[in-house]
Design an enzyme around this catalytic site. Structure first.
Site, short mmCIF file in Angstrom:
data_model
loop_
_atom_site.label_atom_id
_atom_site.label_comp_id
_atom_site.label_asym_id
_atom_site.label_seq_id
_atom_site.Cartn_x
_atom_site.Cartn_y
_atom_site.Cartn_z
N HIS A 100 -10.49 3.13 -1.77
CA HIS A 100 -10.75 2.61 -0.43
C HIS A 100 -11.59 1.36 -0.56
CE1 HIS A 100 -10.45 4.37 3.82
NE2 HIS A 100 -9.26 4.32 3.28
N GLN A 121 -8.66 8.49 11.97
CA GLN A 121 -8.87 9.49 10.92
C GLN A 121 -8.73 10.93 11.40
OE1 GLN A 121 -10.00 8.78 7.47
NE2 GLN A 121 -8.85 7.01 8.13
N GLU A 127 -4.33 4.16 12.25
CA GLU A 127 -4.74 5.05 11.15
C GLU A 127 -6.00 5.83 11.51
OE1 GLU A 127 -4.83 2.39 7.81
OE2 GLU A 127 -2.76 1.81 8.17
N HIS A 131 0.82 -1.20 0.00
CA HIS A 131 0.00 0.00 0.00
C HIS A 131 0.86 1.26 0.00
CE1 HIS A 131 -3.90 1.97 1.00
NE2 HIS A 131 -3.10 2.90 1.45
N ARG A 167 -7.72 15.09 2.67
CA ARG A 167 -6.52 15.40 3.47
C ARG A 167 -5.26 15.35 2.62
NH1 ARG A 167 -8.85 12.00 7.12
NH2 ARG A 167 -7.30 10.38 6.75
#
Lengths: 286, 1007
Positions: free
Chosen positions: B326, B556, B554, B255, B347
């Site tokens: 996603h 958000q 992770e 990733h 973001r």
């Protein structure tokens, strides 16, 4: 007399139409500033520095617990005196979409009944609730204005097209006599109408079908003013049609606009006049 | 602290209704054909605080209940009030969150609670919803019903069935207490183990590292110099801590590192005999061409290395764009997964340069068929539910952030049942220079700058997202990898950061996405060559997270921002004003070390170079052999009227209006071309067009292209078609073709040959061919790829039941538009327009929509054959340039892309938009037979309409390019298509409208 009225455009906590709302006031001769709500609450700024207050659209606090509720509460509890003084000083306030919801939840709209002390008492008398469709939608509607309304924002405007973008735009009052009182005082300033009707003859109390009325609002109400005509709120977005190039018919060369050439030449859109009215009012009266 | 319950239900009657309940009633009818006479809803709040029940009850109307439209109850269940609920329902279902899952209404309620009770600083609020169902069919099982509306990964459901309802027993959900987390001191992991044990360690720890990578890490800790340095700093000298191993696994994940695109590929083509080695397809086919183009133009400001690619738009402003996928999270929780997708890519824009403002979103989804009636593998949702959830997540994420969705697409294919693709893109804008003179696209960190974590807090949610998405989906996929976004927390953060940027307070910024702080600070530390982090300073959602969890979570809505020491006070003040949490957690250094501490203890000590460049290059095998497919052969007898109506109703062609209209596409007052255009605002828009500077008609075009089914024949053709479609759509609104930039987002099935993937060589060869075409077409179109992403493990399961997606490239484009006042839309502008085909039709029906339709219905044997090819992109670009100029000059106001369904569908859609008929003749439009000219999907074609008065000028402007007069728009409301003297289609426009709009209207009626 003020040459360039100062406009406070609120932002923060999920308000999101602050940039374009500032832009339309600037285009028509105002001097607009985006001011974070907390600047007024903390005392960094005071509302009395400004001549006009705009509460733009958005999703303040995500509209959880009802659209406009939480921002309305912050204003109701922390800005009570400043807002009261602002209206008492004869200064115009507009709430658009989420801003309208905020003004309704704070009780600024529709405000005390005509004939009573017209200044804000911060009592909620109406509400805006989920669209009958159950869906948030962005679609263009046709609006018509009550030419006898005391509203200083809508003088001389008969009909405009603009988009609605909301999931909670159904205007409700607890009972019919409340409507009749507002109607008698011409406070039901703007309604959704069928564009097929003649200009000036579109307003009806009969519920229009979806999507002519996008939300099932009682008496097809799109916006109301208080009894002074200074405080005005509406669900649709007139700032979103400040230019003809934003109208969906502009590639068909049929986008409507003002008859005389405006700030963008022949490209001025229909929505700008609302903001010009308030700026002109402030210039003449403040 | 006591827990007080408040319940709120809508008033009924006198024009008031329970819209929430009614929406669910219509959804049950639409998705499951279950008819209930009425559904009512109750929203519940569980308030844990020291405030008494009496005080809360007294203020309930100020906060929880809107007295005009709702009735509220404190510490009593609404269902037990017989005035409000006089008759017993057939079923009552209460749905609440699982502990630790983001509860946005709860957060908002808590904020409002603090406005009224500022003393209640320790309060917590959890929300739930209850539905009461009336008039259900007698065989409708309550548990089944609950299963259709809640997701067990993130929610709890309590059910009262008809027996319980008759007895007046209602669900009573409790406050979701988080189980206590136990902080564990960082452990040392022994890597002096066998290869098999190394592989097992990677597998069981969800590290997603292969043996060679594990061995490389093992080797690092055997190095004498490394051991000495580690000994000196006081960390285990010869073995990694868990913090280090997790950090390496995140940083080295597919990733984050794109190892397949960076690999060395041995490529064999069995047809041509080619046998070559490609050293990184990314470098060879994407980066090098863009860098070559960068030498020729002055507007490519920043490519590849930042969070998004930046181009100069005019002297004052630059614009940037990024698209992300996603997919895995959206498969597990469509709503939360998609929402974090859209707010996450926002973001990326905020983290570009010194901070760009997101001003437009794009959403492209690939799903299984919404009317799928076949089997579903375990743990997968029905495609209609995935569609609803993903759509809702993106809608809420985009709308609440105040960012308009201006462009997108929805594609359907059976194979996306295994893994839906959720592409989310965002365009940003920033001033070219800040007030202090710095160019905004260049980050300027220096050693000694403080590094803040800004926005949300770190929690147990979102651990292992990056490594998880680098694995195939299985039944055991972890729920901690799923999160729900919080757009309002992020919106506050965006407001704050843009003010900080304009005040010159930011020296460096990036977002916290995959890999959390380990990636964000780790990547930024490359600028100064080092950093020192103290994980104990990181604000947590709940106490007890271990060091490695804090580093890689992770969670958000977080940005990492570097600020000079002297600017900290101003930065802190801005954070306080906006009510955004901002905490200094690290310092940039120049030590060459990624140094992580927990208070005084060193828990990770990794050389920056090893962390970022230590991952060994993969060596992969690729072998191309054309797939053997049964050819598409046309049926002997066909009624083209009937075919056109069926084609218009195909999920891949039908109107998506009921879904798209729920996105705000006009906030910011800049959207010139809306997703739906025409007289009734329901014809298809080809590309988004925005004019973001108020009062100025200078525009930005946003478009996309996607053609995954062509991969069935050749993934190279698929890639070329995607790029051409994006450009074609942009040309339809008059883009300046000499200033366009692209984004390549590859979604592939696992292309690494293994026991799980025996056809890995073929899938890798598909990737090679796609990238070669990408390079060829982009070089010819002078179209630089400025940013991109790949998602390479889009498979479900393994062995017999394995489902792999078709190799899919989404090509997004953003470009310049000189003046939005002169543009075109697809709707016919009334009778008398002359209609021309720009381009030529060839006999290219392979993998076309008509082929798939007739194969599925049994009317044709296969979909094989000639797939559309872009043979001469150089001259194609010249044609596009000429056509775009006729739009920019105002000559042409009507243009529509010709893609799925060919000319027939394109013209039908133009009639729909204009509510206007047309007479067209497809004779002379190309070399193919009737089917090729009618339904073929040859690239490079656009249908335009021009007024009779402008026709001569148009023809002159297009001299030297292939244009063919098709016909004319008519007064009558009929579409008539002929091929010379052969009548093919004669249909009323209203019938076209009905066919085109029905398929995906899953609303169950308006109200």
């Amino acid at each position: 007399m003020v040459d360039t009225p100062k406009v406070a455009v609120l932002f923060g906590f999920g308000i999101n139409c602050d940039h374009e709302t500032k832009a339309v006031f600037d285009l028509v001769g105002g001097q607009a500033t985006r001011v974070h709500v907390n600047h007024f609450i903390n005392g960094n700024h005071s509302l009395d520095e400004f001549h006009i207050l705009a509460v733009p659209g958005g999703f303040s606090f995500g509209d959880h617990l009802g659209s406009g509720r939480l921002l309305g509460n912050r204003m109701r509890f922390a800005l009570r005196d400043q807002l009261h003084a602002f209206v008492a000083a004869g200064k115009p306030i507009i709430g658009i979409c989420n801003g309208f919801q905020v003004l309704v939840k704070t009780g600024l709209l529709p405000g005390p009944a005509a004939g009573q002390d017209p200044l804000p008492d911060f009592v909620q008398r109406a509400s805006l609730t989920l669209n009958d469709s159950g869906r948030y939608e962005d679609r263009w509607v046709t609006l018509e204005f009550d030419s006898n309304s005391p509203c200083i924002w809508t003088k001389g405007i008969t009909r405009i097209d603009c988009p609605v973008r909301h999931g909670e735009g159904k205007f409700v009052l607890p009972d019919n006599t409340d409507f009749d009182m507002l109607a008698a005082n011409n406070q039901l300033t703007v309604r959704y109408v069928d564009p097929a009707t003649e200009n000036g003859e579109g307003i009806t109390d009969e519920l229009l079908p979806f999507p002519l009325s996008p939300n099932g609002s009682m008496r097809n109400i799109a916006g109301v003013c208080d009894s002074t005509g200074l405080v005005f709120g509406l669900m649709p977005h007139p700032e979103a049609v400040y230019a003809k190039w934003l109208h969906p018919d502009h590639t068909r060369d049929t986008a409507p606009g003002p008859e005389s050439s405006g700030v963008l030449g022949e490209w001025e859109g229909e929505g700008l006049q609302i903001f010009r009215n308030a700026v002109d009012y402030a210039k003449a009266n403040l | 602290m006591a827990v007080i319950r408040v319940e709120v239900t809508p008033k009924q009657g006198e024009g008031m209704r329970d819209v929430r309940g009614d929406s669910l009633r219509r959804q049950l009818l639409s998705d499951h054909a279950v008819s209930a006479t009425e559904v009512r809803s109750i929203v519940g709040f569980l308030i844990k605080s020291d405030i008494s029940e009496e005080e809360i009850a007294k203020r309930s109307d100020d906060l929880f209940t809107d007295p005009i439209i709702e009735t509220g109850f404190t510490n009593t269940l609404a269902m037990s009030n017989s005035d409000i609920f006089p008759t017993a329902p057939d079923c009552v279902i209460t749905i609440g969150f699982k502990p630790g899952v983001t509860d946005n209404p709860g957060k908002a309620a808590l904020d409002g609670f603090h406005t009224i009770f500022p003393q209640a600083t320790d309060a917590e609020i959890s929300t739930y919803i209850t539905y009461a169902f009336y008039g259900l069919p007698s065989d409708c099982d309550g548990q089944w019903l609950a299963g259709t509306i809640y997701n067990g990964l993130i929610q709890r459901a309590l059910v009262s069935d008809s027996v319980a309802c008759a007895a007046g027993t209602w669900p009573e959900i409790e406050f979701p207490e988080r189980p206590p987390q136990v902080f564990t001191t960082p452990e040392t992991i022994n890597l002096e183990i066998s290869d098999a044990e190394l592989e097992e360690l990677s597998y069981s720890g969800l590290l997603a590292l292969n043996l060679e990578e594990m061995q490389t890490i093992q080797g690092h800790y055997r190095d004498e110099e490394t051991r000495n340095l580690r000994e000196a700093i006081g960390i285990s000298p010869d073995a990694p801590t868990d913090v280090e191993l997790e950090c390496l696994a995140q940083t080295w994940s597919e990733h984050c590192k794109h190892k397949i695109f960076a690999s060395k590929i041995h490529h064999v083509d069995t047809e041509t005999g080619e046998d070559t080695t490609i050293d990184s397809i990314f470098k060879t086919h994407i980066m090098d061409p863009t860098h070559d183009m960068q030498k020729d133009v002055d507007w490519l400001l920043s490519v590849f290395h930042d969070n998004s690619g930046v181009i100069a738009w005019d002297d004052d402003w630059s614009i940037c764009m990024k698209a992300e996928t996603h997919n895995s999270p959206s498969a597990l929780d469509p709503y939360g997964g998609a929402m974090t997708g859209i707010v996450g890519v926002n973001r990326d824009i905020l983290g570009t340069g010194l901070g760009a403002r997101p001003i437009a979103n794009t959403d492209v989804f690939c799903f299984g068929p919404p009317d799928w009636e076949g089997d579903l593998p375990d743990n997968l949702f029905h495609p209609s539910r995935v569609l609803r959830g993903v759509h809702a997540g993106v809608r809420v994420g985009g709308n609440e952030s105040g960012i308009p969705t201006v462009n997108g697409a929805i594609v359907f294919d059976d194979r996306y049942i295994g893994k839906p693709l959720v592409y989310c893109g965002t365009i940003g804008i920033m001033p070219r220079r800040l007030a202090d003179g710095r160019e905004s696209h260049i980050k300027t960190p220096t050693s000694g700058d403080m590094v803040y974590m800004v926005g949300g807090r770190v929690g147990y949610d979102g651990i292992h997202g990056a490594t998880f998405s680098s694995l195939e989906l299985t039944e055991e996929s972890p729920s901690s990898a799923v999160q729900i976004g919080d757009p309002i927390t992020q919106k506050k953060m965006i407001d704050m950061i843009l003010e900080a940027r304009d005040s010159g307070l930011i020296t460096c910024i990036t977002d916290n996405g995959a890999g959390g702080l380990s990636s964000s600070i780790g990547e930024m530390a490359e600028y100064t060559n080092g950093c020192e982090i103290d994980l104990a300073k990181v604000p947590l959602k709940q106490a007890g997270l271990s060091a490695w969890e804090i580093l890689v979570s992770e969670s958000q809505e977080r940005m990492t921002v570097a600020v000079k020491e002297e600017d900290r006070a101003a930065f802190d003040a801005l954070a306080a004003l906006h009510e955004v949490e901002a905490t200094p957690v690290a310092t940039f250094t120049s030590t060459g070390i990624f140094h992580v501490k927990y208070n005084e203890m060193t828990v990770a000590y990794l050389p920056i170079e090893f962390l970022h460049d230590g991952v060994p290059q993969l060596q992969l095998e690729s072998e191309w052999k054309s797939p053997q497919l049964e050819s598409f052969s046309v049926p002997e007898h066909s009624d083209h009227n009937e075919l056109l109506l069926r084609m218009l109703a195909r999920p891949n062609i039908t109107s998506k209006e009921t879904w798209v209209r729920q996105y705000d596409h006009e906030v910011i007052a800049q959207t010139v071309i809306k997703p739906f255009v025409g007289v009734e605002r329901d014809g298809p828009g080809d590309a988004g067009l925005i004019a973001p500077i108020h009062g100025n008609p200078h525009g930005i075009v946003v478009s996309c292209g996607i053609a995954p089914r062509y991969s069935d024949i050749d993934a190279g053709a698929m890639a070329a078609a995607s790029i051409d479609e994006a450009v074609r759509n942009a040309v339809c609104v008059g883009v300046d073709v000499d200033k366009i930039a692209g984004l390549d987002n590859f979604c592939w099935p696992d292309p690494i040959e293994s026991a799980k993937t025996p056809d890995g060589r073929f899938k890798l060869a598909q990737l090679v061919r796609a990238n070669r075409e990408l390079e060829r077409v982009c070089r010819a179109y002078r179209l630089p790829c400025v940013s991109g992403k790949d998602s390479m493990k889009n498979d479900y399961g393994s062995g017999e039941g394995k489902i792999s997606i078709p190799p899919t490239l989404l090509f997004s484009l953003f470009g310049d538009h000189p003046d939005v006042r002169y543009t075109a839309t697809s709707d016919l502008k009334g009778a008398g327009e002359r209609l021309y085909l720009v381009g030529t039709s060839k006999q290219e029906l392979g993998a076309s929509e008509i082929a798939f339709m007739l194969k599925e219905s049994g009317e044709a044997g296969g979909i094989g054959g000639e797939v559309p090819q872009l043979l001469d992109p150089e001259s194609q670009l010249d044609t596009y340039r000429a056509l775009s100029k006729t739009i920019q000059s105002g000559l042409v106001r009507t243009a529509h892309d010709c893609s799925e369904g060919g000319i027939a569908v394109a013209v039908a859609e133009m009639c729909i938009g204009g509510r206007c008929g047309a007479n067209i003749d497809i004779d002379g439009t190309g070399s193919g037979d009737i089917w090729g000219r009618m339904w073929g999907e040859s690239l490079g074609r656009i249908v335009i309409g021009v007024s009779a008065g402008n026709e001569a000028d148009f023809v002159e402007a297009m001299a030297g390019h292939s244009i063919t007069l098709l016909g004319i728009s008519t007064v009558g409301n009929t579409l008539s298509i002929t091929d010379g003297y052969d009548e093919l289609v004669e249909l009323p426009v209203e019938q076209l409208v009905t066919s085109w709009q029905g398929t995906l209207d899953l609303t169950g009626g308006v109200a």
